[in-house]
Design an enzyme around this catalytic site. Structure first.
Site, PDB file in Angstrom:
ATOM      1  N   HIS A 177      -7.320  -0.173  -7.728  1.00  0.00           N
ATOM      2  CA  HIS A 177      -8.366   0.271  -8.592  1.00  0.00           C
ATOM      3  C   HIS A 177      -9.694  -0.078  -7.968  1.00  0.00           C
ATOM      4  O   HIS A 177     -10.741  -0.578  -8.101  1.00  0.00           O
ATOM      5  CB  HIS A 177      -8.533  -0.565  -9.901  1.00  0.00           C
ATOM      6  CG  HIS A 177      -8.279  -2.065  -9.888  1.00  0.00           C
ATOM      7  ND1 HIS A 177      -9.017  -3.032  -8.965  1.00  0.00           N
ATOM      8  CD2 HIS A 177      -7.157  -2.933 -10.340  1.00  0.00           C
ATOM      9  CE1 HIS A 177      -8.655  -4.281  -9.252  1.00  0.00           C
ATOM     10  NE2 HIS A 177      -7.706  -4.251  -9.986  1.00  0.00           N
ATOM     11  N   HIS A 227       0.951 -11.351 -17.673  1.00  0.00           N
ATOM     12  CA  HIS A 227      -0.512 -10.299 -17.395  1.00  0.00           C
ATOM     13  C   HIS A 227      -0.036  -9.049 -17.471  1.00  0.00           C
ATOM     14  O   HIS A 227       1.105  -8.618 -17.126  1.00  0.00           O
ATOM     15  CB  HIS A 227      -1.039 -10.721 -16.025  1.00  0.00           C
ATOM     16  CG  HIS A 227      -2.416  -9.880 -15.671  1.00  0.00           C
ATOM     17  ND1 HIS A 227      -3.038  -9.539 -16.811  1.00  0.00           N
ATOM     18  CD2 HIS A 227      -2.674  -9.654 -14.654  1.00  0.00           C
ATOM     19  CE1 HIS A 227      -3.909  -9.252 -16.221  1.00  0.00           C
ATOM     20  NE2 HIS A 227      -3.869  -8.942 -14.815  1.00  0.00           N
ATOM     21  N   HIS A 260      -6.931 -12.533 -14.614  1.00  0.00           N
ATOM     22  CA  HIS A 260      -8.358 -12.069 -14.362  1.00  0.00           C
ATOM     23  C   HIS A 260      -8.793 -11.219 -15.730  1.00  0.00           C
ATOM     24  O   HIS A 260      -9.745 -10.525 -15.757  1.00  0.00           O
ATOM     25  CB  HIS A 260      -8.938 -11.433 -13.413  1.00  0.00           C
ATOM     26  CG  HIS A 260      -8.184  -9.961 -12.653  1.00  0.00           C
ATOM     27  ND1 HIS A 260      -9.106  -8.758 -12.585  1.00  0.00           N
ATOM     28  CD2 HIS A 260      -7.115  -9.828 -12.733  1.00  0.00           C
ATOM     29  CE1 HIS A 260      -8.241  -8.009 -12.402  1.00  0.00           C
ATOM     30  NE2 HIS A 260      -7.005  -8.458 -12.462  1.00  0.00           N
ATOM     31  N   GLU A 274      -1.730  -6.220 -16.773  1.00  0.00           N
ATOM     32  CA  GLU A 274      -2.146  -5.204 -15.961  1.00  0.00           C
ATOM     33  C   GLU A 274      -0.908  -4.272 -15.482  1.00  0.00           C
ATOM     34  O   GLU A 274       0.125  -4.884 -15.472  1.00  0.00           O
ATOM     35  CB  GLU A 274      -2.806  -5.756 -15.098  1.00  0.00           C
ATOM     36  CG  GLU A 274      -3.978  -4.760 -14.221  1.00  0.00           C
ATOM     37  CD  GLU A 274      -4.877  -5.338 -13.341  1.00  0.00           C
ATOM     38  OE1 GLU A 274      -5.847  -4.664 -12.733  1.00  0.00           O
ATOM     39  OE2 GLU A 274      -4.763  -6.503 -13.263  1.00  0.00           O
ATOM     40  N   TYR A 316      -9.062 -11.727  -1.585  1.00  0.00           N
ATOM     41  CA  TYR A 316      -8.563 -11.327  -3.020  1.00  0.00           C
ATOM     42  C   TYR A 316      -9.500 -11.806  -3.992  1.00  0.00           C
ATOM     43  O   TYR A 316      -9.848 -11.453  -5.008  1.00  0.00           O
ATOM     44  CB  TYR A 316      -7.220 -12.041  -3.214  1.00  0.00           C
ATOM     45  CG  TYR A 316      -6.450 -11.668  -4.348  1.00  0.00           C
ATOM     46  CD1 TYR A 316      -5.712 -10.649  -4.535  1.00  0.00           C
ATOM     47  CD2 TYR A 316      -6.599 -12.455  -5.609  1.00  0.00           C
ATOM     48  CE1 TYR A 316      -4.893 -10.216  -5.561  1.00  0.00           C
ATOM     49  CE2 TYR A 316      -5.961 -12.064  -6.758  1.00  0.00           C
ATOM     50  CZ  TYR A 316      -4.996 -10.996  -6.573  1.00  0.00           C
ATOM     51  OH  TYR A 316      -4.412 -10.623  -7.910  1.00  0.00           O
ATOM     52  N   HIS A 376       1.181 -11.804  -6.501  1.00  0.00           N
ATOM     53  CA  HIS A 376       0.816 -10.923  -5.338  1.00  0.00           C
ATOM     54  C   HIS A 376       1.040 -11.752  -4.004  1.00  0.00           C
ATOM     55  O   HIS A 376       0.594 -12.973  -3.898  1.00  0.00           O
ATOM     56  CB  HIS A 376      -0.475 -10.338  -5.408  1.00  0.00           C
ATOM     57  CG  HIS A 376      -0.383  -9.274  -6.394  1.00  0.00           C
ATOM     58  ND1 HIS A 376      -0.088  -7.829  -6.360  1.00  0.00           N
ATOM     59  CD2 HIS A 376      -1.437  -9.261  -7.549  1.00  0.00           C
ATOM     60  CE1 HIS A 376      -0.268  -7.539  -7.572  1.00  0.00           C
ATOM     61  NE2 HIS A 376      -1.228  -8.181  -8.173  1.00  0.00           N
ATOM     62  N   ASP A 405      -2.007 -13.564 -11.169  1.00  0.00           N
ATOM     63  CA  ASP A 405      -3.134 -13.360 -10.151  1.00  0.00           C
ATOM     64  C   ASP A 405      -3.681 -14.395  -9.414  1.00  0.00           C
ATOM     65  O   ASP A 405      -4.059 -14.133  -8.140  1.00  0.00           O
ATOM     66  CB  ASP A 405      -4.361 -12.541 -10.713  1.00  0.00           C
ATOM     67  CG  ASP A 405      -3.982 -11.040 -11.023  1.00  0.00           C
ATOM     68  OD1 ASP A 405      -2.986 -10.644 -10.287  1.00  0.00           O
ATOM     69  OD2 ASP A 405      -4.511 -10.459 -11.972  1.00  0.00           O
ATOM     70  N   ASP A 441      -0.040  -3.322 -12.615  1.00  0.00           N
ATOM     71  CA  ASP A 441       0.731  -3.503 -11.636  1.00  0.00           C
ATOM     72  C   ASP A 441       1.822  -4.624 -11.869  1.00  0.00           C
ATOM     73  O   ASP A 441       2.656  -4.892 -11.159  1.00  0.00           O
ATOM     74  CB  ASP A 441      -0.233  -4.089 -10.436  1.00  0.00           C
ATOM     75  CG  ASP A 441      -1.472  -5.294 -10.628  1.00  0.00           C
ATOM     76  OD1 ASP A 441      -1.962  -4.885 -11.849  1.00  0.00           O
ATOM     77  OD2 ASP A 441      -1.475  -6.147 -10.176  1.00  0.00           O
TER      78      ASP A 441
END
Length: 406
Positions: free
Chosen positions: A24, A78, A145, A80, A196, A229, A164, A82
């Site tokens: 992104h 989360h 986030h 999102e 990150y 991640h 995250d 990903d």
């Protein structure tokens, strides 16, 4: 990659994305991984999904451990893409599974998929789920986030699934921090953590600080931190927690990063005497040319430094496009506790330096003024002024840094 056991029938069943270079708009020069975790217990649970492009690999990893149809619970920390865009494919296999997410998670995920067909359970901080020998405790972490975010703590194994937080965008064969350090270095790992944080979590430093304090007050013991991640922390937990403690306070080194771009090298010629002045004042300098460097790297280096100086030629009565893009990106990240200055060359109007200062002030950065402008090509006299500008900024930065460190 094959599944990896974290502890006592708890497995990493994620995937490694070696090829991704644009996350992104954030350049991921070293790829990434999408981590999710399987707990084999009386009622098996899956913690998080993965990116939809890789969900079949994650399902295959699960199937190497148990029949995937035996999974009773899925926790979505989360929503999102990903983390959760592979969920629909998993639900094709497990239409009767129990889903757990925050209220904002349900609201957000409903915009991506139809949840009305599934058993969705809303959880909040303090709620828990017993799955057999193990208990999952949920901790809401809004804006770490996204508003929906939460952690899951596996009490009996003292594992924090941190989505995250504490992650890194790295594609590696190593799954644990100590393995990575052995094959690479601690410096490289910490640099990935900073990269990150600077590019994703920087705007939420105050929120993260408060949440870290809240977790400390809960008194939970942590023997492993498993983000969504990068590598999993099991040997250097104190180190990453201390690093985060510094980052949420916006701490920085007494150094300066000069970020610039140039049209016909006039602005570029100004860079080097400014850097020399800083160095002669005892300030370490990092120089970043924007069109030769990913902006995520530029942001990381700016984050490390107490001082940031931006150089830019004037184009069409404004800021050069690559610099304008960088400053817009930096503004969104809400950089703070840094001393800013600007310089540049111009042909006839020369608005770029003024515009950059206005942007810095709108970001509520402290500024060192006036900046320095040069008409067309810098003369020897101009270059001498650039050197003095570097000296003066260095002196001011020392005082500023001392104030910030109190």
């Amino acid at each position: 990659m094959k599944p990896v056991e974290l502890k006592n029938q708890i497995y990493w069943v994620g995937v490694v994305d070696w090829a991704i270079r644009d996350f992104h708009g954030y350049e991921t020069l070293h790829g990434t991984s999408y981590n999710n975790y399987l707990i084999v217990d009386d009622e098996p649970a899956l913690l998080d999904a993965v990116h939809h492009d890789f969900v079949n690999i994650s399902i295959e990893n699960i199937s190497k451990i148990i029949d995937s149809k035996k999974i009773r619970h899925i926790v979505i920390n989360h929503i999102e893409n990903d983390h959760a865009s592979g969920l629909e494919k998993i639900l094709e296999i497990l239409p009767e599974v129990n889903l757990y997410m925050t209220e904002k998670g349900k609201k957000g995920l409903s915009r991506f998929m139809n949840l009305s067909r599934y058993k969705v359970n809303i959880v909040k901080s303090g709620d828990s789920l017993k799955i057999g020998k193990r208990t999952l405790h949920f901790i809401e972490t809004p804006m770490m986030h996204w508003p929906d975010s939460m952690f899951t703590y596996i009490k009996e194994e003292k594992i924090l699934i941190s989505q995250d937080a504490f992650g890194q965008h790295m594609a590696t064969v190593e799954r644990f921090d100590d393995e990575f350090v052995q094959n690479h270095s601690m410096e490289e790992l910490e640099d990935a953590v900073i990269d990150y944080y600077a590019n994703i979590l920087m705007p939420y430093g105050n929120v993260i600080k408060a949440k870290i304090e809240e977790i400390k007050k809960l008194g939970i013991e942590i023997e492993m931190i498993a983000p969504d991640h990068g590598v999993i922390w099991r040997s250097h937990i104190d180190r990453v927690l201390n690093l985060y403690s510094d980052m949420v306070e916006a701490k920085a080194k007494l150094s300066t990063t000069i970020v610039y771009d140039t049209m016909w090298h006039s602005t570029e010629q100004m860079v080097f005497p400014i850097a020399k002045g800083l160095e002669d004042e005892g300030i370490p300098v990092k120089i970043i040319k924007l069109r030769a460097t990913p902006k995520s790297v530029a942001v990381k280096e700016v984050w490390k430094s107490r001082g940031v100086i931006v150089g830019c030629p004037t184009l069409n009565n404004g800021v050069f496009p690559s610099v304008a893009e960088f400053l817009s990106y930096l503004k969104g990240l809400r950089l703070k506790n840094r001393l800013f200055a600007a310089f540049g060359s111009y042909g006839w109007s020369g608005e770029a330096v003024k515009d950059m200062y206005e942007t810095a002030k709108s970001m509520k950065l402290d500024v060192f003024e006036p900046g320095i402008r040069v008409l067309y090509k810098p003369s020897e006299e101009d270059l001498a002024k650039c050197y003095e500008f570097g000296i003066a900024f260095g002196k001011a930065l020392k005082k500023y840094h001392a104030k910030m460190e109190v």
